[in-house]
Motif scaffolding. Structure first.
Motif, mmCIF file in Angstrom:
data_model
loop_
_atom_site.group_PDB
_atom_site.id
_atom_site.type_symbol
_atom_site.label_atom_id
_atom_site.label_comp_id
_atom_site.label_asym_id
_atom_site.label_seq_id
_atom_site.Cartn_x
_atom_site.Cartn_y
_atom_site.Cartn_z
ATOM 1 N N LYS A 298 0.826 -1.086 0.026
ATOM 2 C CA LYS A 298 -0.031 0.073 0.124
ATOM 3 C C LYS A 298 0.821 1.199 -0.136
ATOM 4 N N GLU B 245 -3.210 3.174 7.061
ATOM 5 C CA GLU B 245 -4.471 2.976 6.374
ATOM 6 C C GLU B 245 -5.054 4.351 5.636
ATOM 7 N N ASN C 99 0.721 6.153 2.206
ATOM 8 C CA ASN C 99 -0.147 5.064 1.663
ATOM 9 C C ASN C 99 -0.403 5.784 0.306
#
Length: 336
Positions: free
Chosen positions: A109, A271, A288
């Motif tokens: 990611k 995230e 990310n």
């Protein structure tokens, strides 16, 4: 009888309470303090504990590579996660760090270069070319203009620190392609810097750099992106033609008793939702890649990750091996 029953119930409650406390893992996270850590708390720490009530976060500051090393060497590791800069978390620092567990943290990611053996990027930062639009007749475009005293007169504000990107900036202005910078030709860079040496005003703190530009004492500068944006209401503007990349990294000290929980936290902190939330409070880009397009409107357009095509990546490994010698030469040059 009633007193005995009450005592027994109270004792049982104490046992239950103690057990609940013991069952909760506490992660100690060390960061830089100030508005930066406040932003991390809002975007990362508070949401993580809300989503994972079995894990508490205790915050500490300031981060210190030396303190982390001392903890590991003494066997008394009090931190579970620490924020650091480009100079630490390299393969050469393996003796002090836990490898990032990529069975827990999703390596795919991250933007290129943001996930390494012993560290993952918390955010993408930058040193940018800025100018005071009130003082210059035109807007500079890149490092060549930074060295053009005729077209862009005035003083230049520069961080008095060899690994700040100033060596790379000088070489790029002198025609060295970005992908051919390393190994750095330090003497060539210093020769280029000689052409503006009398027009450099050195800064040591971010506050100084902002003041130099806002006051007009310097018409151009190489400053941290956060300070550049802070000076916007005083006419300070950013030229994104070229910029050197700095990065905030998460590392996990070797010997932590909470390794798995620490890795779980790093997965959460990086995230998209958390990375995007962070850009509401700080002008640093997400690490990310899936968060880059969705950043907050607060600083959109002035985040480093809005200009990745113009990024000049600094080679932290090369600096780790050669930094001491270069700094010695840089200090000599300052006195010449």
């Amino acid at each position: 009888m009633r007193k005995t029953l009450w005592s027994a119930l109270l004792a049982g409650a104490c046992v239950l309470t103690a057990g609940a406390v013991d069952a909760q893992t506490t992660l100690t996270v060390s960061s830089y303090g100030g508005v930066y850590q406040e932003a991390q708390d809002k975007a990362f720490f508070a949401p993580f504990t809300a989503a994972n009530p079995e894990i508490a976060i205790r915050q500490d500051s300031p981060s210190s590579n030396a303190k982390l090393k001392a903890m590991v060497e003494s066997g008394a590791v009090d931190w579970d996660i620490m924020v650091t800069d480009d100079s630490f978390g390299l393969d050469s620092d393996a003796e002090w760090l836990e490898p990032i567990d990529y069975t827990i943290v999703n390596r795919d990611k991250f933007i290129p270069g943001a996930a390494n053996t012993y560290r993952v990027a918390a955010d993408i930062e930058a040193t940018v070319l800025v100018y005071n639009a009130r003082d210059l007749p035109a807007a500079p475009q890149g490092y060549v203009d930074f060295f053009d005293l005729e077209k862009f007169p005035g003083m230049r504000a520069v961080w008095k620190y060899a690994p700040s990107g100033i060596i790379e900036t000088a070489l790029l202005a002198d025609g060295v392609p970005a992908d051919k910078l390393y190994p750095l030709d330090v003497e060539r860079a210093l020769k280029k810097l000689d052409t503006i040496k009398d027009h450099i005003v050195w800064w040591d703190t971010g506050a100084q750099s902002e003041q130099l530009l806002s006051s007009g004492e310097a018409s151009m500068g190489l400053v941290w992106v956060g300070r550049a944006i802070s000076g916007a209401d005083q006419g300070v503007k950013i030229d994104w033609t070229q910029w050197t990349s700095q990065t905030g990294y998460w590392v996990v000290p070797k010997g932590t008793k909470n390794r798995e929980a620490a890795m779980k936290a790093l997965e959460f902190f990086t995230e998209p939702a958390q990375q995007i939330a962070f850009t509401e409070y700080m002008p640093y880009g997400p690490s990310n890649k899936n968060a880059v397009a969705g950043v907050s409107e607060t600083f959109k357009g002035n985040l480093p990750t809005d200009h990745l095509d113009n990024r000049v990546l600094m080679d932290a490994d090369w600096w780790a091996k050669n930094g001491a010698d270069i700094d010695m030469r840089f200090q000599e040059w300052l006195l010449e």
